[in-house]
Design an enzyme around this catalytic site. Structure first.
Site, short mmCIF file in Angstrom:
data_model
loop_
_atom_site.label_atom_id
_atom_site.label_comp_id
_atom_site.label_asym_id
_atom_site.label_seq_id
_atom_site.Cartn_x
_atom_site.Cartn_y
_atom_site.Cartn_z
N ALA A 47 -44.49 -17.22 -25.31
CA ALA A 47 -45.22 -16.23 -26.11
C ALA A 47 -46.42 -16.83 -26.84
O ALA A 47 -47.40 -16.14 -27.09
CB ALA A 47 -44.26 -15.57 -27.11
N ARG A 83 -48.16 -30.91 -25.20
CA ARG A 83 -49.58 -30.70 -25.43
C ARG A 83 -50.14 -31.88 -26.23
O ARG A 83 -50.05 -33.00 -25.79
CB ARG A 83 -49.83 -29.35 -26.09
CG ARG A 83 -49.32 -28.16 -25.23
CD ARG A 83 -49.50 -26.83 -25.94
NE ARG A 83 -49.11 -25.72 -25.08
CZ ARG A 83 -47.87 -25.25 -25.00
NH1 ARG A 83 -46.91 -25.78 -25.73
NH2 ARG A 83 -47.58 -24.24 -24.19
N LYS A 197 -37.29 -16.35 -22.12
CA LYS A 197 -38.33 -16.18 -23.12
C LYS A 197 -38.68 -14.70 -23.27
O LYS A 197 -38.68 -13.95 -22.29
CB LYS A 197 -39.58 -16.96 -22.72
CG LYS A 197 -39.34 -18.47 -22.57
CD LYS A 197 -39.06 -19.12 -23.91
CE LYS A 197 -38.98 -20.63 -23.77
NZ LYS A 197 -38.85 -21.32 -25.06
N HIS A 328 -32.36 -28.89 -29.83
CA HIS A 328 -33.47 -28.49 -28.96
C HIS A 328 -33.89 -29.61 -28.02
O HIS A 328 -34.12 -30.74 -28.45
CB HIS A 328 -34.66 -28.08 -29.83
CG HIS A 328 -35.94 -27.90 -29.08
ND1 HIS A 328 -36.96 -28.84 -29.12
CD2 HIS A 328 -36.37 -26.92 -28.25
CE1 HIS A 328 -37.96 -28.43 -28.36
NE2 HIS A 328 -37.64 -27.28 -27.83
N GLU A 348 -29.14 -27.80 -24.77
CA GLU A 348 -30.14 -27.15 -23.94
C GLU A 348 -30.42 -27.98 -22.69
O GLU A 348 -30.81 -29.15 -22.79
CB GLU A 348 -31.43 -26.98 -24.75
CG GLU A 348 -32.50 -26.17 -24.04
CD GLU A 348 -33.66 -25.82 -24.95
OE1 GLU A 348 -34.31 -24.80 -24.69
OE2 GLU A 348 -33.91 -26.57 -25.93
#
Length: 398
Positions: A47, A83, A197, A328, A348
């Site tokens: 998103a 990133r 997602k 995570h 995860e």
């Protein structure tokens, strides 16, 4: 690739002759840092991309720390960035690494504090402590290897396997048909749950995708949904209510990561549990979530909050509040930490990092199994070496 080999430091005499550190204490002799760029097969969008806040993700930047001692013990740890940020982590770690030469590797808590204060002028959270996380994880790996135990056993395991769910097949760029195929493939591979997602500009599309997933998988398969912080409070409430019918295990990051009061209001209103925490970068920030009762499921990320030492502090706080835990990413680390958490957690599953290691996780019956190998149970692969962009060494390898 740049590799620097400074003149080895001479360990303090107490390291071999006793003194305050005890008789014949082992010492850190050599450290190698590696900056590794892991390319993704397909650019990834969630998103945050659809709202224009980020560009599609094409790679993961890894910071690896390898540590060896005078007595020949070794450990490996890593941190990461998606990133931007990878070169900054490497640069900060490079400045800190010489401060560990000659130190006793058993003093992990003290060394974490030493490294953090070495770079305190740029802060004690975020990128600075994420660089420290690679060293901290390597020291825990070394300690467990030296003991001949998997890290989970060294910490005090509550279980030998942990429930696991897959995320990497459910991103927003994935067409519905492929999403369903990915979900089926994950279940066939032994994974226990599926996360998809949400956060499309057309919110009806989110509901259509969730409906398709639930109809495809049935009511018994655990399903999670992740909005990646892209809703405001009214939208999160409306969407949360609309999603109640799907029986989600949790609704993840419906609001900005730092909106503790907003998450708390949702958690108090919705039947669906609210999960958040992955984007926070310190134990202190997670403590604010806990104080506000902002999460039913806490999702800390050990590399992001400073490593295993900090994760254990946070796990203690979470346990006192009887919170669910679902760390995570970085399953190679989090499997062990989740196995040592008293309340049944989730891990995860991402297959992204697997080319970096010689080993593969054992997954069956909806659970990921703690390896019987000492430490984290991972070995850097030749592919990881091939993707290395920069290296730095300090000390002298035994």
């Amino acid at each position: 690739m740049n590799s620097t080999r400074p003149t080895p430091r001479t360990p303090r005499s107490a390291s071999r002759t006793g003194g305050t550190d005890g008789p014949a204490a082992d010492r850190i002799r050599w450290i190698r840092l590696s900056s590794v760029g892991l390319p993704l097969r397909t650019p990834v969008s969630d998103a945050k991309v659809l709202t224009g806040r980020q560009r599609p993700m094409t790679e993961v930047a890894l910071l690896f720390a390898e540590i060896a001692t005078e007595d020949g013990h070794e450990g490996v740890g890593f941190s990461y960035s998606k990133r931007a940020g990878g070169p900054g982590q490497f640069a900060h770690a490079r400045e800190l690494a010489p401060d560990l030469i000659g130190e006793d590797p058993s003093d992990i808590g003290r060394l974490w504090t030493k490294l953090v204060w070495s770079g305190a002028s740029v802060g004690r959270s975020g990128l600075a402590t994420q660089a420290v996380a690679a060293f901290d994880t390597a020291l825990w790996d070394l300690k467990a290897r030296r003991a001949g135990l998997p890290l989970a056993k060294l910490l005090g395991a509550h279980r030998d396997s942990v429930r696991c769910y897959n995320t990497s097949g459910g991103f927003l760029h994935t067409p519905v048909g492929e999403l369903l195929e990915n979900a089926s493939a994950s279940l066939e591979d032994g994974v226990g749950g599926i996360k998809i997602k949400v956060g499309h500009p057309d919110r009806k599309e989110d509901l259509r995708r969730l409906t398709a997933v639930r109809e495809h998988l049935g009511d018994e398969v655990p399903v999670m949904a992740d909005a990646n912080q892209q809703w405001d409070r009214p939208t999160a409430l409306r969407m949360g209510r609309a999603m109640e019918e799907f029986g989600l295990v949790w609704l993840e990051e419906p609001l900005d990561a730092y909106d503790a009061s907003g998450h708390a209001a949702l958690a108090a209103t919705l039947d669906t549990p609210v999960a958040t925490g992955e984007m926070l970068v310190s134990v202190a920030e997670h403590r604010e979530l806990i104080r506000a009762s902002a999460a039913d499921v806490l999702q800390p990320d050990a590399p992001r909050i400073g490593g295993i030492t900090q994760f254990l502090k946070l796990a203690g706080l979470a346990e006192l509040e009887h919170l669910q835990l679902a760390p995570h990413f970085a399953m190679e680390i989090h499997l062990h930490l989740a196995a040592a958490y008293p309340h049944e957690p989730w891990v995860e599953h991402f297959d992204w990092l697997q080319p970096l290691f010689e080993e593969r996780p054992s997954i069956s019956g909806g659970r990921m199994h703690v390896p019987d190998r000492p430490g984290l149970g991972i070995t850097l692969s030749e592919q990881a070496r091939a993707w290395t962009r920069e290296e730095y060494e300090t000390g002298g390898r035994p």
